[in-house]
Write an enzyme that holds these catalytic residues in place. Structure first.
Site, mmCIF file in Angstrom:
data_model
loop_
_atom_site.group_PDB
_atom_site.id
_atom_site.type_symbol
_atom_site.label_atom_id
_atom_site.label_comp_id
_atom_site.label_asym_id
_atom_site.label_seq_id
_atom_site.Cartn_x
_atom_site.Cartn_y
_atom_site.Cartn_z
ATOM 1 C CG ASP A 138 32.373 -86.566 64.011
ATOM 2 O OD1 ASP A 138 31.758 -86.327 62.957
ATOM 3 O OD2 ASP A 138 33.185 -87.487 64.113
ATOM 4 C CD GLU A 176 30.465 -82.782 63.206
ATOM 5 O OE1 GLU A 176 30.187 -83.708 62.440
ATOM 6 O OE2 GLU A 176 31.638 -82.369 63.404
#
Length: 231
Positions: free
Chosen positions: A53, A125
């Site tokens: 992320d 992610e």
């Protein structure tokens, strides 16, 4: 359960061969699988998701900074949020058939976990995090450039199109905006909704999604495109 063939197939799709296979396996493992198999020494994807992320935010920020020199910080923040939101990352994941490589426990599998946008987006992610740890910054950037930022032109689809449509309709003085659910399909745990949007009782667009909200956003996007062509 992931096999060596599964890993090889995914590596072939994304164009990168992992030196440490444990990293990509971790990125593709849901907590339900770890809990069900009582694998205490193995991690699920959540730690790698945390790392991925941060990397995604940094690389997408650099891309937007260089691509849109005329845009201000607030505008770039909105575009970035649209590019990396759950629906956008889920859509990006379809390019590599990601959901079919994830290890789920039987319970999560039975309740439709394989089709949950939130989970698939998180795993995207996690894969970015795994690529960073195994191949460095360059490999994670290649993946993001190819599978996330290549869709940057369509970021508006994942913006708050309902608000955009409302503002556009008000500025053009066209009347009221109304959404209508016109179809549902699939089992309870994996439903698809179809929604139409009306402006002054005229059908201006349709959208589909796994939630009514997602379908409404897609319908609003279609309506915005139509109205902008008429301006």
């Amino acid at each position: 359960m992931l096999t060596e063939n599964d890993i090889s197939r995914l590596e072939q799709i994304i164009g990168y061969k992992f030196n440490d296979k444990a990293l990509i396996i971790e990125a593709l493992t849901h907590s339900s699988y770890v809990n069900e198999h009582k694998i205490n020494k193995k991690h699920d994807y959540e730690r790698l998701e945390f790392l991925g992320d941060a990397i995604l935010e940094m690389i997408s920020s650099e891309y937007l900074f260089k691509t849109f020199p005329e845009k201000k910080e607030g505008e770039m923040s909105k575009i970035r949020a649209a590019l990396v939101c759950e629906p956008a990352l889920y859509h990006d994941s379809l390019q590599i058939d990601l959901k079919n490589f994830i290890q789920f426990g039987k319970g999560e599998e039975a309740t439709g976990g394989r089709n949950k946008e939130s989970i698939i987006a998180d795993v995207m992610e996690a894969v970015i995090g795994a690529l960073y740890l195994d191949g460095g910054f360059d490999e994670s950037k290649k993946f993001i450039d190819k599978y996330v930022l290549s869709n940057a032109e369509s970021y508006q689809m994942y913006n708050d199109n309902k608000s955009t449509l409302q503002e556009l309709v008000q500025s053009l003085k066209l009347g009221a905006v109304r959404y209508e659910t016109c179809g549902e399909s699939g089992p309870e745990h994996d439903k698809m909704f179809k929604v139409r949007v009306f402006v002054a009782d005229k059908n201006m667009g349709e959208g589909t999604g796994r939630t009514k909200k997602s379908a409404e956003q897609q319908a609003a996007y279609q309506a915005v495109l139509t109205l902008n062509k008429k301006k």
